[in-house]
Write a protein that holds these residues in place. Structure first.
Motif, PDB file in Angstrom:
ATOM      1  N   TYR A 220      30.247  20.545  27.518  1.00  0.00           N
ATOM      2  CA  TYR A 220      31.095  19.449  28.000  1.00  0.00           C
ATOM      3  C   TYR A 220      31.681  19.767  29.375  1.00  0.00           C
ATOM      4  O   TYR A 220      31.717  18.902  30.265  1.00  0.00           O
ATOM      5  CB  TYR A 220      32.208  19.179  26.990  1.00  0.00           C
ATOM      6  N   ARG A 221      32.140  21.005  29.582  1.00  0.00           N
ATOM      7  CA  ARG A 221      32.684  21.380  30.889  1.00  0.00           C
ATOM      8  C   ARG A 221      31.600  21.397  31.956  1.00  0.00           C
ATOM      9  O   ARG A 221      31.863  21.152  33.134  1.00  0.00           O
ATOM     10  CB  ARG A 221      33.369  22.751  30.803  1.00  0.00           C
ATOM     11  N   GLU A 222      30.392  21.682  31.551  1.00  0.00           N
ATOM     12  CA  GLU A 222      29.279  21.734  32.491  1.00  0.00           C
ATOM     13  C   GLU A 222      28.803  20.341  32.901  1.00  0.00           C
ATOM     14  O   GLU A 222      28.309  20.153  34.016  1.00  0.00           O
ATOM     15  CB  GLU A 222      28.104  22.501  31.847  1.00  0.00           C
ATOM     16  N   ALA A 223      28.951  19.376  32.018  1.00  0.00           N
ATOM     17  CA  ALA A 223      28.293  18.079  32.195  1.00  0.00           C
ATOM     18  C   ALA A 223      28.595  17.368  33.509  1.00  0.00           C
ATOM     19  O   ALA A 223      27.684  16.782  34.109  1.00  0.00           O
ATOM     20  CB  ALA A 223      28.621  17.173  31.004  1.00  0.00           C
ATOM     21  N   PRO A 224      29.827  17.349  34.030  1.00  0.00           N
ATOM     22  CA  PRO A 224      30.067  16.567  35.251  1.00  0.00           C
ATOM     23  C   PRO A 224      29.414  17.099  36.512  1.00  0.00           C
ATOM     24  O   PRO A 224      29.232  16.346  37.480  1.00  0.00           O
ATOM     25  CB  PRO A 224      31.604  16.598  35.391  1.00  0.00           C
ATOM     26  N   VAL A 225      29.042  18.372  36.544  1.00  0.00           N
ATOM     27  CA  VAL A 225      28.653  18.975  37.824  1.00  0.00           C
ATOM     28  C   VAL A 225      27.385  18.359  38.392  1.00  0.00           C
ATOM     29  O   VAL A 225      27.256  18.162  39.605  1.00  0.00           O
ATOM     30  CB  VAL A 225      28.514  20.509  37.684  1.00  0.00           C
ATOM     31  N   ASN A 226      26.414  18.040  37.545  1.00  0.00           N
ATOM     32  CA  ASN A 226      25.154  17.515  38.071  1.00  0.00           C
ATOM     33  C   ASN A 226      25.298  16.114  38.645  1.00  0.00           C
ATOM     34  O   ASN A 226      24.494  15.699  39.475  1.00  0.00           O
ATOM     35  CB  ASN A 226      24.086  17.523  36.973  1.00  0.00           C
ATOM     36  N   SER A 227      26.309  15.395  38.196  1.00  0.00           N
ATOM     37  CA  SER A 227      26.574  14.075  38.762  1.00  0.00           C
ATOM     38  C   SER A 227      27.221  14.182  40.141  1.00  0.00           C
ATOM     39  O   SER A 227      27.055  13.286  40.977  1.00  0.00           O
ATOM     40  CB  SER A 227      27.481  13.274  37.818  1.00  0.00           C
ATOM     41  N   ILE A 228      27.934  15.271  40.382  1.00  0.00           N
ATOM     42  CA  ILE A 228      28.664  15.455  41.635  1.00  0.00           C
ATOM     43  C   ILE A 228      27.787  16.137  42.688  1.00  0.00           C
ATOM     44  O   ILE A 228      27.706  15.687  43.830  1.00  0.00           O
ATOM     45  CB  ILE A 228      29.940  16.285  41.390  1.00  0.00           C
ATOM     46  N   TRP A 229      27.123  17.222  42.305  1.00  0.00           N
ATOM     47  CA  TRP A 229      26.331  18.000  43.259  1.00  0.00           C
ATOM     48  C   TRP A 229      25.053  17.256  43.646  1.00  0.00           C
ATOM     49  O   TRP A 229      24.537  16.434  42.898  1.00  0.00           O
ATOM     50  CB  TRP A 229      25.964  19.356  42.661  1.00  0.00           C
ATOM     51  N   GLU A 230      24.556  17.586  44.806  1.00  0.00           N
ATOM     52  CA  GLU A 230      23.310  17.034  45.343  1.00  0.00           C
ATOM     53  C   GLU A 230      23.358  15.514  45.499  1.00  0.00           C
ATOM     54  O   GLU A 230      22.355  14.832  45.352  1.00  0.00           O
ATOM     55  CB  GLU A 230      22.105  17.442  44.466  1.00  0.00           C
ATOM     56  N   GLY A 231      24.515  14.993  45.789  1.00  0.00           N
ATOM     57  CA  GLY A 231      24.674  13.558  46.018  1.00  0.00           C
ATOM     58  C   GLY A 231      25.265  12.868  44.810  1.00  0.00           C
ATOM     59  O   GLY A 231      24.657  12.823  43.743  1.00  0.00           O
ATOM     60  N   SER A 232      26.477  12.328  44.965  1.00  0.00           N
ATOM     61  CA  SER A 232      27.178  11.677  43.855  1.00  0.00           C
ATOM     62  C   SER A 232      26.507  10.349  43.496  1.00  0.00           C
ATOM     63  O   SER A 232      25.515   9.940  44.110  1.00  0.00           O
ATOM     64  CB  SER A 232      28.633  11.432  44.250  1.00  0.00           C
ATOM     65  N   GLY A 233      27.078   9.656  42.525  1.00  0.00           N
ATOM     66  CA  GLY A 233      26.488   8.415  42.049  1.00  0.00           C
ATOM     67  C   GLY A 233      26.311   7.373  43.134  1.00  0.00           C
ATOM     68  O   GLY A 233      25.252   6.732  43.244  1.00  0.00           O
TER      69      GLY A 233
END
Length: 554
Positions: free
Chosen positions: A424-437
């Motif tokens: 759960y703590r890991e989940a947001p990072v991929n949405s933020i890194w390498e270009g947000s939504g």
């Protein structure tokens, strides 16, 4: 002498019962029917022996290594005891264990060293499995893999570095790259004043002697996010004049002295804890120009395209691991007199979580298949459009999905000893890194506007599933109609992205997937009565079939 009184009751307060055994000591590949299905469907089964060996280690000693690497966090040492600047980050041995295992197996090199149909698919499976042991160490592995196309823009530099990337050897020591058999590569683009807007960067580069491709330049400036700062070199954007150029900046100079890349501090992050992320400053750091001056974004975008894609892999893996843990845990628990798997509402939630995870993996593998055939212009066009769709959707869905999975496990899932809290703590990072939504939405609109043939290719992919289900046909027609009206399209971009993502997932499941899963997805995600929470599958869906398909089979 008086006898000591005895207690009139048993001093044992309770017996631990109704608690499942932990999910451990298993082959993470061979017990994953869903992953095996998609590897085979997209021609990666030739690597099954490699993946089985990889999965054996993931499900055994590397699970514990993942816990250790996240418990004992990286530590920054700016100077040694003699006062000399060293800019060193020390990791727990478990981190190096994870890295060495992945590099040796080909996580960073497989499609480049063994190019054949299914090579990218096999590498996705490997990254997917590694992520389930530890997502944090996946960051430098991803960057190293993704750096290859960008390095190839400058053949003389590539000749020095690619053999060390392809060697499948890991060396985490702090010494020059030319003293190592294998290297890792990082990336540093973001600055304080710009964030995703890299054109606002202020770092400058001037030639040391002659300007031009492959020549060395001196860099002065800063980067706000530089993950895995112990990588052997970094792809960096810096201005030459008024335009951005791309450089490969090593940690050590050619004469063996330390390149002045000064780490200011390590970030104290919500998740991705085993991986160090830093703020750095360049004080005349030397770097080789990759490609022409002023073509930096065009050069580094070849790396960014693959790191964005790996965000899809990472978030798909988080969801799959959440499903594994949740189904395993609930299978060993009874509530209100019945096993949780005999509780219809719980089965609905579990099946919905598993359905979301498989749909994410399906489109992730579809891009891997396209990468294996990137010389086909239609497959290349699909990569350019669909990667943004997948990154936007999967990385956002993982946040809600992992939260629901943790809730299914209950209070024990919320504690750090359980992997669910890490997911759960890991989940947001991929949405933020390498270009947000928003960046993904705008990039997609830009591609579709500039390349009408790419739009046609994307919808041709969707057309493959036409006629498979009336709900699908209705939603596809409505989506097409949305694009006939360009008015306020940026305002509508997120809604369009959601519709594209769900249609693409449905199309992939109908075209390549298990029919019963595709039917369930259509009923659950394409109906005119959408739901906003997991566990809302309609009664017509065979939830038990979906749960059984996702269950780890020891």
């Amino acid at each position: 002498m008086t006898d000591k009184p005895t207690a009139p009751f048993n001093l044992d307060t309770h017996v631990v019962s109704n608690q499942p055994a932990p999910l451990e000591n298993y082959n993470a590949f061979e017990t994953d029917a869903v992953l095996n299905y998609w590897v085979t469907q997209f021609s990666g089964q030739w690597a099954n022996d490699l993946l089985s060996d990889f999965g054996q280690h993931i499900g055994h000693e590397l699970l514990e290594a993942g816990f250790l690497a996240n418990r004992h966090l990286p530590e920054f040492q700016s100077h040694n005891r003699f006062g000399e600047r060293i800019d060193q980050v020390d990791y727990h041995p478990a981190y190096h264990q994870l890295m060495a295992h992945a590099v040796k197996a080909g996580h960073t090199s497989l499609p480049w060293t063994r190019p054949q149909p299914g090579a990218h698919v096999a590498r996705v499976a490997m990254a997917f499995l590694h992520n389930q042991a530890d997502p944090g160490s996946g960051c430098p592995l991803t960057m190293t893999f993704a750096a290859v196309p960008a390095l190839r823009h400058q053949p003389d530099v590539a000749d020095k570095w690619l053999p060390k990337i392809f060697a499948a050897k890991y060396d985490g020591s702090n010494k020059p790259y030319f003293e190592k058999d294998g290297v890792t590569i990082g990336m540093a683009m973001t600055e304080k004043q710009g964030g995703s807007d890299v054109r606002a960067n202020s770092t400058i580069a001037v030639p040391i002697e002659e300007p031009g491709p492959g020549q060395q330049y001196s860099l002065l400036g800063h980067k706000w996010f530089c993950s895995a700062p112990m990588c052997d070199a970094f792809l960096v954007l810096a201005k030459t004049g008024e335009q951005l150029s791309c450089f490969l900046v090593p940690r050590w100079r050619e004469d063996g002295s330390k390149n002045p890349i000064h780490i200011q501090r390590l970030k104290n992050k919500l998740g991705n804890r085993s991986n160090a992320s830093s703020e750095i400053e360049f004080y005349g750091a030397h770097g080789w120009l990759l490609g022409e001056e002023g073509r930096g974004i065009r050069t580094i975008i070849d790396m960014v395209a693959l790191t964005r894609y790996d965000c899809m892999i990472g978030s798909s893996a988080l969801m799959a691991q959440a499903v594994k843990e949740t189904i395993w845990h609930t299978s060993g628990r009874s509530v209100f007199g019945k096993n949780l798997h005999d509780q219809p509402l719980m089965i609905n939630v579990l099946a919905d979580l598993a359905l979301e995870a498989e749909a994410a993996l399906a489109i992730t593998m579809r891009i891997a298949h396209a990468l294996d055939h990137h010389e086909d212009h239609q497959q290349a066009a699909l990569i350019r459009s669909a990667t943004a769709i997948g990154k936007y959707w999967i990385c956002k869905r993982a946040i809600q999905q992992t939260a629901e999975a943790m809730e299914c496990i209950g209070g024990v899932g919320y504690v750090e000893e359980n992997i669910a809290s890490r997911l759960y703590r890991e989940a947001p990072v991929n949405s933020i890194w390498e270009g947000s939504g928003n960046v993904q939405c705008l990039d997609l609109l830009r591609v579709l506007r500039r390349e009408p043939e790419t739009f046609n290719t994307l919808f041709s992919e969707f057309e493959k599933a036409k006629g498979k289900h009336p709900l699908y046909d209705q939603k596809l027609a409505a989506l097409k109609a949305e694009f006939t009206n360009p008015q306020d399209i940026e305002v509508r971009a997120r809604r369009l992205m959601e519709q594209l993502a769900v249609i693409w997932q449905a199309a992939t499941l109908f075209t390549y997937g298990e029919p019963q899963i595709a039917e369930a997805f259509a009923l659950a995600r394409l109906s005119n009565q959408p739901s906003h929470q997991f566990g809302t599958l309609p009664p017509a869906v065979d939830a038990k079939f979906i749960v059984e398909r996702a269950l780890v089979k020891l």
